[in-house]
Every structure is written in C-alpha cells, then in structure tokens.
Scaffold this active site. Sequence first.
Site, PDB file in Angstrom:
ATOM      1  N   LYS A   1      -4.434  -2.115   9.904  1.00  0.00           N
ATOM      2  CA  LYS A   1      -4.349  -2.580   8.756  1.00  0.00           C
ATOM      3  C   LYS A   1      -4.811  -3.573   8.236  1.00  0.00           C
ATOM      4  O   LYS A   1      -5.052  -4.021   7.006  1.00  0.00           O
ATOM      5  CB  LYS A   1      -3.204  -2.117   7.206  1.00  0.00           C
ATOM      6  CG  LYS A   1      -3.145   0.024   7.925  1.00  0.00           C
ATOM      7  CD  LYS A   1      -4.304   0.422   7.603  1.00  0.00           C
ATOM      8  CE  LYS A   1      -3.579   2.153   7.384  1.00  0.00           C
ATOM      9  NZ  LYS A   1      -4.611   3.160   6.760  1.00  0.00           N
TER      10      LYS A   1
ATOM     11  N   THR B   1      -9.571  -5.886   3.956  1.00  0.00           N
ATOM     12  CA  THR B   1      -9.113  -4.778   2.653  1.00  0.00           C
ATOM     13  C   THR B   1      -9.836  -5.413   1.885  1.00  0.00           C
ATOM     14  O   THR B   1     -10.025  -6.724   0.954  1.00  0.00           O
ATOM     15  CB  THR B   1      -7.593  -4.657   2.221  1.00  0.00           C
ATOM     16  OG1 THR B   1      -6.571  -4.099   2.888  1.00  0.00           O
ATOM     17  CG2 THR B   1      -7.608  -3.688   0.654  1.00  0.00           C
TER      18      THR B   1
ATOM     19  N   ASP C   1      -8.941   0.121   1.959  1.00  0.00           N
ATOM     20  CA  ASP C   1      -7.990  -0.124   3.032  1.00  0.00           C
ATOM     21  C   ASP C   1      -8.715   0.912   4.418  1.00  0.00           C
ATOM     22  O   ASP C   1      -8.612   1.390   4.706  1.00  0.00           O
ATOM     23  CB  ASP C   1      -6.986   0.946   2.689  1.00  0.00           C
ATOM     24  CG  ASP C   1      -6.154   0.405   3.784  1.00  0.00           C
ATOM     25  OD1 ASP C   1      -5.675  -0.753   4.177  1.00  0.00           O
ATOM     26  OD2 ASP C   1      -4.962   1.411   3.669  1.00  0.00           O
TER      27      ASP C   1
ATOM     28  N   ARG D   1      -7.816   3.802  13.313  1.00  0.00           N
ATOM     29  CA  ARG D   1      -7.841   5.080  13.687  1.00  0.00           C
ATOM     30  C   ARG D   1      -7.008   4.753  15.082  1.00  0.00           C
ATOM     31  O   ARG D   1      -5.896   5.089  15.367  1.00  0.00           O
ATOM     32  CB  ARG D   1      -8.015   5.594  13.489  1.00  0.00           C
ATOM     33  CG  ARG D   1      -8.743   6.363  12.008  1.00  0.00           C
ATOM     34  CD  ARG D   1      -7.364   6.010  11.077  1.00  0.00           C
ATOM     35  NE  ARG D   1      -8.038   6.667   9.529  1.00  0.00           N
ATOM     36  CZ  ARG D   1      -7.232   6.549   8.788  1.00  0.00           C
ATOM     37  NH1 ARG D   1      -6.082   6.304   8.845  1.00  0.00           N
ATOM     38  NH2 ARG D   1      -8.031   6.290   7.335  1.00  0.00           N
TER      39      ARG D   1
ATOM     40  N   ASP E   1       0.889  -1.113   0.221  1.00  0.00           N
ATOM     41  CA  ASP E   1      -0.233  -0.232  -0.049  1.00  0.00           C
ATOM     42  C   ASP E   1       0.822   1.064   0.050  1.00  0.00           C
ATOM     43  O   ASP E   1       1.521   0.676   0.842  1.00  0.00           O
ATOM     44  CB  ASP E   1      -0.984   0.390   1.253  1.00  0.00           C
ATOM     45  CG  ASP E   1      -2.626   0.659   1.637  1.00  0.00           C
ATOM     46  OD1 ASP E   1      -2.221   0.899  -0.476  1.00  0.00           O
ATOM     47  OD2 ASP E   1      -2.616   1.518   2.344  1.00  0.00           O
TER      48      ASP E   1
ATOM     49  N   GLN F   1      -3.961   1.903  15.240  1.00  0.00           N
ATOM     50  CA  GLN F   1      -3.014   2.286  14.865  1.00  0.00           C
ATOM     51  C   GLN F   1      -2.456   3.943  15.565  1.00  0.00           C
ATOM     52  O   GLN F   1      -1.300   4.089  14.946  1.00  0.00           O
ATOM     53  CB  GLN F   1      -3.803   3.244  13.233  1.00  0.00           C
ATOM     54  CG  GLN F   1      -2.717   4.319  11.560  1.00  0.00           C
ATOM     55  CD  GLN F   1      -3.029   5.037  10.486  1.00  0.00           C
ATOM     56  OE1 GLN F   1      -4.428   4.217  10.740  1.00  0.00           O
ATOM     57  NE2 GLN F   1      -2.326   4.992  10.228  1.00  0.00           N
TER      58      GLN F   1
ATOM     59  N   GLU G   1     -10.263  11.971   7.272  1.00  0.00           N
ATOM     60  CA  GLU G   1     -10.072  13.632   6.737  1.00  0.00           C
ATOM     61  C   GLU G   1     -11.563  14.359   6.795  1.00  0.00           C
ATOM     62  O   GLU G   1     -11.263  15.569   7.244  1.00  0.00           O
ATOM     63  CB  GLU G   1      -9.467  13.733   5.493  1.00  0.00           C
ATOM     64  CG  GLU G   1      -7.549  13.255   5.929  1.00  0.00           C
ATOM     65  CD  GLU G   1      -7.572  12.880   4.543  1.00  0.00           C
ATOM     66  OE1 GLU G   1      -7.595  11.226   4.303  1.00  0.00           O
ATOM     67  OE2 GLU G   1      -7.149  13.787   3.396  1.00  0.00           O
TER      68      GLU G   1
ATOM     69  N   GLU H   1     -10.425   3.883   3.869  1.00  0.00           N
ATOM     70  CA  GLU H   1      -9.752   4.447   2.672  1.00  0.00           C
ATOM     71  C   GLU H   1      -9.823   4.390   1.106  1.00  0.00           C
ATOM     72  O   GLU H   1      -9.701   3.192   1.075  1.00  0.00           O
ATOM     73  CB  GLU H   1      -8.151   4.392   2.869  1.00  0.00           C
ATOM     74  CG  GLU H   1      -8.119   4.745   4.217  1.00  0.00           C
ATOM     75  CD  GLU H   1      -6.294   4.486   4.966  1.00  0.00           C
ATOM     76  OE1 GLU H   1      -5.375   4.000   3.809  1.00  0.00           O
ATOM     77  OE2 GLU H   1      -5.720   5.401   5.652  1.00  0.00           O
TER      78      GLU H   1
ATOM     79  N   ARG I   1       0.785  16.305  13.281  1.00  0.00           N
ATOM     80  CA  ARG I   1       2.469  16.310  13.726  1.00  0.00           C
ATOM     81  C   ARG I   1       2.461  17.902  13.630  1.00  0.00           C
ATOM     82  O   ARG I   1       1.789  18.119  14.219  1.00  0.00           O
ATOM     83  CB  ARG I   1       3.725  15.656  12.323  1.00  0.00           C
ATOM     84  CG  ARG I   1       3.900  14.739  12.743  1.00  0.00           C
ATOM     85  CD  ARG I   1       4.476  14.115  11.379  1.00  0.00           C
ATOM     86  NE  ARG I   1       4.286  14.498  10.927  1.00  0.00           N
ATOM     87  CZ  ARG I   1       4.082  13.270   9.347  1.00  0.00           C
ATOM     88  NH1 ARG I   1       3.792  12.054  10.228  1.00  0.00           N
ATOM     89  NH2 ARG I   1       3.395  13.467   8.831  1.00  0.00           N
TER      90      ARG I   1
ATOM     91  N   THR J   1      -4.613   6.552   0.060  1.00  0.00           N
ATOM     92  CA  THR J   1      -5.827   7.225  -0.037  1.00  0.00           C
ATOM     93  C   THR J   1      -6.166   8.776  -0.889  1.00  0.00           C
ATOM     94  O   THR J   1      -4.691   9.004  -1.089  1.00  0.00           O
ATOM     95  CB  THR J   1      -6.197   8.102   1.762  1.00  0.00           C
ATOM     96  OG1 THR J   1      -6.415   6.745   2.817  1.00  0.00           O
ATOM     97  CG2 THR J   1      -7.210   8.026   1.725  1.00  0.00           C
TER      98      THR J   1
ATOM     99  N   GLU K   1      -9.276   4.228  -1.981  1.00  0.00           N
ATOM    100  CA  GLU K   1      -8.049   3.723  -2.701  1.00  0.00           C
ATOM    101  C   GLU K   1      -8.404   3.215  -4.074  1.00  0.00           C
ATOM    102  O   GLU K   1      -9.573   2.699  -4.151  1.00  0.00           O
ATOM    103  CB  GLU K   1      -7.089   2.806  -1.741  1.00  0.00           C
ATOM    104  CG  GLU K   1      -6.892   3.808  -1.047  1.00  0.00           C
ATOM    105  CD  GLU K   1      -5.377   3.205   0.270  1.00  0.00           C
ATOM    106  OE1 GLU K   1      -4.436   2.450  -0.921  1.00  0.00           O
ATOM    107  OE2 GLU K   1      -5.513   3.075   0.955  1.00  0.00           O
TER     108      GLU K   1
ATOM    109  N   HIS L   1      -3.897  14.301   1.123  1.00  0.00           N
ATOM    110  CA  HIS L   1      -4.078  13.259   1.623  1.00  0.00           C
ATOM    111  C   HIS L   1      -2.822  13.290   2.869  1.00  0.00           C
ATOM    112  O   HIS L   1      -3.298  13.744   4.117  1.00  0.00           O
ATOM    113  CB  HIS L   1      -4.480  11.651   1.320  1.00  0.00           C
ATOM    114  CG  HIS L   1      -4.606  10.814   2.400  1.00  0.00           C
ATOM    115  ND1 HIS L   1      -5.645  10.471   3.738  1.00  0.00           N
ATOM    116  CD2 HIS L   1      -3.539   9.919   3.052  1.00  0.00           C
ATOM    117  CE1 HIS L   1      -5.332   9.843   4.553  1.00  0.00           C
ATOM    118  NE2 HIS L   1      -4.394   8.816   3.997  1.00  0.00           N
TER     119      HIS L   1
HETATM  120 CA    CA Z   1      -4.053   2.860   2.586  1.00  0.00          CA
END
Ligand code: CA
Length: 448
Positions: free
Chosen positions: A279, A283, A259, A263, A152, A266, A390, A225, A168, A376, A227, A159
Amino acid sequence: MTTASHLSAQSTQPAQLAATRDPAKRSWLAAANDAACDFPIQNLPFGIFSDPLNDAPRAGVAIGDAIVDLAALQAAGLLSVAGDADVFSRPALNAFIALGRDEWRSVRVQLSALLDAECPTLREHAALRARVLVPMRDATMHLPVDIPGYTDFYSSKEHATNVGSMFRDPKNALLPNWSEMPIGYNGRASSVVVTGTPVRRPMGQLKLPDAERPIYGACRKLDIELETGFIIGRGNALGEPVACDEAEDHIFGMVLLNDWSARDIQQWEYVPLGPFNAKTFATTISAWVVTLDALEPFRVSQPEQSPEPLAYLRHEGRHAFDISLEVTLRPEGVDKPTTICRTNFKYMYWTMAQQLAHHTVSGCNTRVGDLMGSGTISGPTPDSFGSLLELTWNGARPLSIEGGGTRTFIVDGDELALAGWCQGAGYRVGFGACVGKILPASAGKGGA
Ligand code: CA
C-alpha cells in the site's frame, strides 16, 4: 469592497450559509450552471493550483470551468479573512484551514455572493475578472494540503465480507472485532499524490502458490481501491480524544481517494502486522476538497448498526452522505473508458465521525491536513464492488473492457479514474478527477 470586510468581522450567520446552498442559485459564469458540471455555485471546493502566467502554487476555488485565484481576489480587496492573514498565496491550504470553521464559512459566503448571477462586481468588469479567474484547462493542480499523516480505515461491511469470504471463510467472513469498531491502520503520507500523477507498478516480494520461498519481482495483481478521504480541519491535542458527536466539527472536507494495492505483495506480507509495501507505493487523491458545508444537503442516515456500538462510538442524527461513485478503466490507445463499478458512499457501515472518535479514543492526536481514508467502498451488488479483487473475485471472473480485451487486474498503460458527485435538483456537487495511469515496473538499483 467594504461588504467583504464586514462579513469576515462577524461570525457567519446560519441564514447566509443556507443561502449558499440554495438549489435555485445560479452564477454569471455560464459553465457553472450546466447540470453535469461538478463545480456549480453550490459547491465551491478548495484546491491548490498554478498556471503558465504564475507558476507559484496557490489557493483557488473551482467554479464552472474556471478557478478563482483567492490570493488575487484578496489583493483586489474583494475577499477578506480575519486579520487579513496571508493564507491564500501558500502552496498548501493548511494555513487557511487552521484559521477555523468560521473563516471557511465566511470565505464561502463571500465567494457565493461574488459569483452569484445577480452580482455585478466581477460580472461587469472584464479586467478584474482576468486578474482573478484562471481557465481550468490552463491550470496545473497540486496536492491541496500538506498531509502530516494518513490513516486508512476498512469500514464497508460489503467489502470486508467479500475479502473475508475470499481469503478466510464465507461463513465467518467478518471477524468479531469488525462490527465493534472502525478497523484501520496507519498508512503512508509521503506517497499520497494528486490526480494525474502517473503511478509506477511496484516491485516486491511475491510468494507463488507452490513455491517454498518468495521471489523478487513486479506486482502481478495490481488493483485499485475506490475510497473517499476526509481532511482534518481542527486537530486535537495528545491525550484529548474527540467525542463522536463533535467529530464532524473537526472535518474540513472530503476528496476522492484511490488506495492502489498490490494484492500479491499484500497476501504474502500482511500477517501478522497488516499491509506494508502493498500500500505504500502510491495513493491518489482528487485535487478539490469539497467542504462539509457543501455536502450538507446530501446528508442521509447511516445503515443501522447491530450490535449497538459502545457509548464512545454513538452519535445522534444522520451522519452518512449520498455520494454517487464510479470507476472507469481506459486501456492505453483506447478513447472510450469502460465503467467497471457504480456504488455510493452511503453504504458505509461506520461513519467519518465514528472513525475519528475511534482514532483518537486512545489519546492519539490529529493535525490539520491529516488524511483519513474511508476504506474500499463496496455496495451490495457485484457491479458495485470497489476493487478489481472483488469485481473479478480474485481473478476468477475477468471483466470485459471495450477495446482492451479482458482484465483480472491492472495492465501497464491502463488509466483508472474515480468519479463522485452528489445529485441535486438540476445541479450536482462533484469532486472532479481522481485519475492515475500505470507505468511499467522499474527494477532500479535493487534489481534481482
Ligand atoms: Ca484501503
């Protein structure tokens, strides 16, 4: 009947291939000519299906509201591949894909001719049609390929900027390596499932904000996600990288890919080695593989890249594709889904060719059937973000869902569906369904 053998005996001519993409082409199958149908005669995507009359999974091609049974067509003498290989009665497309691009194209040209409005061979023979066409509504779809490996990527600038801003620093959202290479990680192939497969909410370690130690529990921030994925059609040997300007020759086609992401799991586990259990639980991919030959008319320029990539990541020409994408959410017991995202694959910063060149630059080999996720796909506006993380800004801005209140993350019973299509003049080349419904968590034997 002899035309099929003749076609396969020689390399498919560019003019024959171009004719399969003629926007004016129509099929004798009326449903294929509906402007809103994902599967017009210009598409011809490959998949694996079974049906009540024959429960053996086998290869098919989608046309309108039907599936062409390729093994039955071959048995009827209307479809040929090199050496009359028995590749269509298998439960995965890998053996067919391994025959190579000339054969993918030859099959495309043969099918395009048989399904054309002007061709009487099937149109005028009901008994033959009954043997080789299966109504899509009666069919069960299976994973189209046996997937040896799943990787992935993380190739949408929007994204990566959104996630970097949230977790961050908005001023330095992108790390310096991001604009130098397609960042990726090796994912989990065993839990890739086909559209329609229910997905169970995962259990795992969660670290609550003020707690010293984690707890074991059900994910509270379950996400999607949005994708796409591409499927390797020609592998490369260990130690022999794929050049960027040859990389598309190694791609069989594309699917939609969700995907699913936990969260909270993660956030606790991802430092220092990246996502793991967040993850690995599922999928979801769409059932039909849309070939690059079908996508060719929708090729567009990729975004300008600055700084200029290192030489091994450079390619001439246009390598992005104009694929409209949507996500809907439908709560349990509600009929009407709510669209929560609209975006486009063309926004992706790194191309599929660059992803494959970078993946193999170390000498890493790839194999037929390997699945490569795009990362994503988020666009420039808030309604074009490809994850709930998001769209709701990590839960700070709940979304209104018709008949279902509001959502920050996914609630049990919610059904999430991705859709994707290339818009042509009066037709569209679509990807079909990529749907999953969330089941409640099950603590199982590892219970707290
Ligand atoms: Ca992904």
